[in-house]
Motif scaffolding. Structure first.
Motif, PDB file in Angstrom:
ATOM      1  N   GLU A   3     -59.601 -28.186  70.054  1.00  0.00           N
ATOM      2  CA  GLU A   3     -60.272 -28.974  71.085  1.00  0.00           C
ATOM      3  C   GLU A   3     -59.324 -29.979  71.732  1.00  0.00           C
ATOM      4  OE1 GLU A   3     -63.795 -31.985  70.580  1.00  0.00           O
ATOM      5  OE2 GLU A   3     -64.667 -29.956  70.601  1.00  0.00           O
ATOM      6  N   PHE A   4     -58.204 -30.265  71.074  1.00  0.00           N
ATOM      7  CA  PHE A   4     -57.208 -31.185  71.620  1.00  0.00           C
ATOM      8  C   PHE A   4     -56.698 -30.698  72.977  1.00  0.00           C
ATOM      9  CE2 PHE A   4     -52.718 -32.367  72.181  1.00  0.00           C
ATOM     10  CZ  PHE A   4     -52.806 -33.752  72.104  1.00  0.00           C
ATOM     11  N   TRP A   5     -56.673 -29.363  73.171  1.00  0.00           N
ATOM     12  CA  TRP A   5     -56.119 -28.782  74.396  1.00  0.00           C
ATOM     13  C   TRP A   5     -57.181 -28.425  75.421  1.00  0.00           C
ATOM     14  CZ3 TRP A   5     -51.239 -29.824  74.466  1.00  0.00           C
ATOM     15  CH2 TRP A   5     -50.490 -29.803  73.286  1.00  0.00           C
ATOM     16  N   TYR A   6     -58.450 -28.627  75.112  1.00  0.00           N
ATOM     17  CA  TYR A   6     -59.511 -28.245  76.046  1.00  0.00           C
ATOM     18  C   TYR A   6     -59.433 -29.065  77.332  1.00  0.00           C
ATOM     19  CZ  TYR A   6     -62.071 -25.512  72.526  1.00  0.00           C
ATOM     20  OH  TYR A   6     -62.447 -24.569  71.597  1.00  0.00           O
ATOM     21  N   THR A   7     -59.655 -28.398  78.460  1.00  0.00           N
ATOM     22  CA  THR A   7     -59.747 -29.114  79.734  1.00  0.00           C
ATOM     23  C   THR A   7     -61.172 -29.629  79.919  1.00  0.00           C
ATOM     24  OG1 THR A   7     -60.422 -27.182  81.023  1.00  0.00           O
ATOM     25  CG2 THR A   7     -58.043 -27.547  80.745  1.00  0.00           C
ATOM     26  N   LEU A   8     -61.346 -30.431  80.943  1.00  0.00           N
ATOM     27  CA  LEU A   8     -62.680 -30.935  81.274  1.00  0.00           C
ATOM     28  C   LEU A   8     -63.641 -29.781  81.535  1.00  0.00           C
ATOM     29  CD1 LEU A   8     -64.656 -33.208  82.161  1.00  0.00           C
ATOM     30  CD2 LEU A   8     -63.667 -33.005  84.448  1.00  0.00           C
ATOM     31  N   LEU A  75     -48.689 -27.144  83.131  1.00  0.00           N
ATOM     32  CA  LEU A  75     -48.104 -26.192  82.189  1.00  0.00           C
ATOM     33  C   LEU A  75     -49.041 -25.933  81.018  1.00  0.00           C
ATOM     34  CD1 LEU A  75     -45.661 -24.469  81.423  1.00  0.00           C
ATOM     35  CD2 LEU A  75     -44.703 -26.475  80.256  1.00  0.00           C
ATOM     36  N   THR A  76     -49.673 -26.985  80.521  1.00  0.00           N
ATOM     37  CA  THR A  76     -50.625 -26.839  79.411  1.00  0.00           C
ATOM     38  C   THR A  76     -51.796 -25.959  79.819  1.00  0.00           C
ATOM     39  OG1 THR A  76     -50.028 -29.006  78.517  1.00  0.00           O
ATOM     40  CG2 THR A  76     -52.146 -28.081  77.828  1.00  0.00           C
ATOM     41  N   ASN A  77     -52.278 -26.146  81.046  1.00  0.00           N
ATOM     42  CA  ASN A  77     -53.363 -25.302  81.550  1.00  0.00           C
ATOM     43  C   ASN A  77     -52.963 -23.833  81.568  1.00  0.00           C
ATOM     44  OD1 ASN A  77     -55.892 -26.698  82.551  1.00  0.00           O
ATOM     45  ND2 ASN A  77     -54.352 -28.007  83.484  1.00  0.00           N
ATOM     46  N   VAL A  78     -51.729 -23.566  81.996  1.00  0.00           N
ATOM     47  CA  VAL A  78     -51.249 -22.180  82.091  1.00  0.00           C
ATOM     48  C   VAL A  78     -51.068 -21.572  80.707  1.00  0.00           C
ATOM     49  CG1 VAL A  78     -49.306 -20.728  82.806  1.00  0.00           C
ATOM     50  CG2 VAL A  78     -50.122 -22.549  84.328  1.00  0.00           C
ATOM     51  N   VAL A  79     -50.375 -22.313  79.825  1.00  0.00           N
ATOM     52  CA  VAL A  79     -50.057 -21.800  78.494  1.00  0.00           C
ATOM     53  C   VAL A  79     -51.323 -21.535  77.678  1.00  0.00           C
ATOM     54  CG1 VAL A  79     -48.949 -22.375  76.288  1.00  0.00           C
ATOM     55  CG2 VAL A  79     -47.756 -22.832  78.433  1.00  0.00           C
ATOM     56  N   THR A  80     -52.322 -22.389  77.828  1.00  0.00           N
ATOM     57  CA  THR A  80     -53.565 -22.232  77.053  1.00  0.00           C
ATOM     58  C   THR A  80     -54.560 -21.301  77.727  1.00  0.00           C
ATOM     59  OG1 THR A  80     -54.536 -24.214  78.098  1.00  0.00           O
ATOM     60  CG2 THR A  80     -53.340 -24.518  76.008  1.00  0.00           C
ATOM     61  N   GLY A  81     -54.177 -20.748  78.883  1.00  0.00           N
ATOM     62  CA  GLY A  81     -55.062 -19.812  79.574  1.00  0.00           C
ATOM     63  C   GLY A  81     -56.252 -20.469  80.238  1.00  0.00           C
ATOM     64  N   GLN A  82     -56.168 -21.761  80.537  1.00  0.00           N
ATOM     65  CA  GLN A  82     -57.296 -22.480  81.130  1.00  0.00           C
ATOM     66  C   GLN A  82     -57.076 -22.833  82.602  1.00  0.00           C
ATOM     67  OE1 GLN A  82     -59.253 -25.423  78.059  1.00  0.00           O
ATOM     68  NE2 GLN A  82     -57.042 -25.484  77.740  1.00  0.00           N
ATOM     69  N   TRP A  83     -55.930 -22.368  83.149  1.00  0.00           N
ATOM     70  CA  TRP A  83     -55.650 -22.743  84.539  1.00  0.00           C
ATOM     71  C   TRP A  83     -56.652 -22.110  85.487  1.00  0.00           C
ATOM     72  CZ3 TRP A  83     -54.804 -21.123  89.449  1.00  0.00           C
ATOM     73  CH2 TRP A  83     -54.232 -22.056  90.319  1.00  0.00           C
ATOM     74  N   ASN A 139     -58.014 -35.933  72.809  1.00  0.00           N
ATOM     75  CA  ASN A 139     -57.768 -34.775  73.657  1.00  0.00           C
ATOM     76  C   ASN A 139     -56.573 -35.045  74.578  1.00  0.00           C
ATOM     77  OD1 ASN A 139     -58.366 -33.619  76.607  1.00  0.00           O
ATOM     78  ND2 ASN A 139     -59.169 -32.158  75.129  1.00  0.00           N
ATOM     79  N   PHE A 140     -55.713 -34.048  74.757  1.00  0.00           N
ATOM     80  CA  PHE A 140     -54.510 -34.194  75.579  1.00  0.00           C
ATOM     81  C   PHE A 140     -54.832 -34.612  77.002  1.00  0.00           C
ATOM     82  CE2 PHE A 140     -51.713 -32.144  78.737  1.00  0.00           C
ATOM     83  CZ  PHE A 140     -50.535 -32.829  78.473  1.00  0.00           C
ATOM     84  N   PHE A 141     -55.841 -34.000  77.599  1.00  0.00           N
ATOM     85  CA  PHE A 141     -56.161 -34.290  78.996  1.00  0.00           C
ATOM     86  C   PHE A 141     -56.858 -35.643  79.147  1.00  0.00           C
ATOM     87  CE2 PHE A 141     -55.582 -29.690  79.035  1.00  0.00           C
ATOM     88  CZ  PHE A 141     -54.721 -29.560  80.112  1.00  0.00           C
ATOM     89  N   HIS A 142     -57.544 -36.090  78.109  1.00  0.00           N
ATOM     90  CA  HIS A 142     -58.090 -37.441  78.119  1.00  0.00           C
ATOM     91  C   HIS A 142     -56.954 -38.458  78.161  1.00  0.00           C
ATOM     92  CE1 HIS A 142     -60.938 -40.689  76.610  1.00  0.00           C
ATOM     93  NE2 HIS A 142     -59.744 -41.240  76.451  1.00  0.00           N
ATOM     94  N   ILE A 143     -56.021 -38.319  77.221  1.00  0.00           N
ATOM     95  CA  ILE A 143     -54.896 -39.260  77.120  1.00  0.00           C
ATOM     96  C   ILE A 143     -54.035 -39.223  78.383  1.00  0.00           C
ATOM     97  CG2 ILE A 143     -52.794 -39.827  75.834  1.00  0.00           C
ATOM     98  CD1 ILE A 143     -54.213 -38.545  73.363  1.00  0.00           C
TER      99      ILE A 143
END
Length: 248
Positions: A3-8, A75-83, A139-143
């Motif tokens: 969940e640390f890598w989840y986007t909004l 980059l995080t969005n792309v790597v985690t498949g969430q872009w 969460n990464f995107f929160h921080i």
């Protein structure tokens, strides 16, 4: 995936669009607000006392840091498949990342006024009413969202601390730039089914929601224009009066 890598958008898909991981002006939100004010005051104090050479270094480091922070998010969005198209840096704050970077390389009066009139209030409003309430503090995107907006507001604060003075004569150019961006973003939102700068959907931003309550969903942009006019008046009127007193 943690969940640390989840986007909004991933969080909202899992828990619903109304889900909130932290509350407005709750402990988490107040922690970030207090930290923001501390960073701005400390930064302004140190920048004011710094030499012009060191100030240029500060601006270069801050501009670079903002770009790298946004690149890390993409980059995080792309790597985690969430872009997805909605995460592109086309909101007003995201666009100002590149204005900060440009000012670091080539400082101009227009860029400085854009940062003062658009970047500063937009970043502060985003911090006061974050659109990432669904993201937990772990969460990464929160921080990164909090840090990004703190640094975006810090940049024009440093300029003011270093002696930059907003010029009301630059305001028509600033508003023309904003209008030009809106003319591009509005149809792009239609094509991509996105809501950059909240031009196609009033929900997700406290100001546009308030405008909708007064003017209705169809005409909320009229209310947005009224608020923009009042905001520019508040931001520039004191400097205009001060300039007239000095010249008289």
């Amino acid at each position: 995936m943690s969940e640390f890598w989840y986007t909004l958008y991933t969080m909202q898909d899992l828990y619903g669009k109304d889900y909130e991981s932290f509350s407005l002006f709750g402990r988490v939100h107040l922690f970030w607000l207090v930290l923001s004010v501390f960073i701005w005051i400390l930064g302004a104090f140190l920048y004011h006392r710094a030499s012009e050479k060191r100030r240029r270094t500060w601006r270069a480091v801050l501009g670079t840091l903002l770009v790298l922070l946004e690149c890390s998010r993409q980059l995080t969005n792309v790597v985690t498949g969430q872009w997805e198209p909605a995460v592109m840096p086309l909101h007003l704050c995201s666009i100002n990342i590149f204005v900060c970077a440009w000012y670091s390389i080539h400082p101009t009066k227009l860029a400085g006024n854009i940062l003062y009139a658009l970047c500063l209030p937009a970043a502060i409003i985003a911090l006061l009413s974050p659109s990432w309430l669904a993201l937990p503090i772990t969460n990464f995107f929160h921080i990164s969202s909090e840090l990004l907006h703190i640094l975006l507001a810090l940049y024009p604060v440093l300029l003011l601390a270093g002696g930059f003075r907003p010029d009301i004569h630059e305001l028509p150019k600033v508003l023309s730039c904003l209008l030009g961006v809106c003319v591009i973003i509005y149809p792009l939102n239609k094509v991509l089914d996105t809501n950059f700068m909240f031009l196609n959907d009033p929900y997700g931003n406290i100001i546009t929601v308030a405008c909708t309550a007064v003017f209705g969903e169809r005409f909320y942009l009229i209310g947005f224009a009224v608020i923009l006019f009042l905001l520019m008046l508040i931001l520039y009127l004191p400097w205009w009066i001060s300039g007239r007193k000095i010249s008289s």
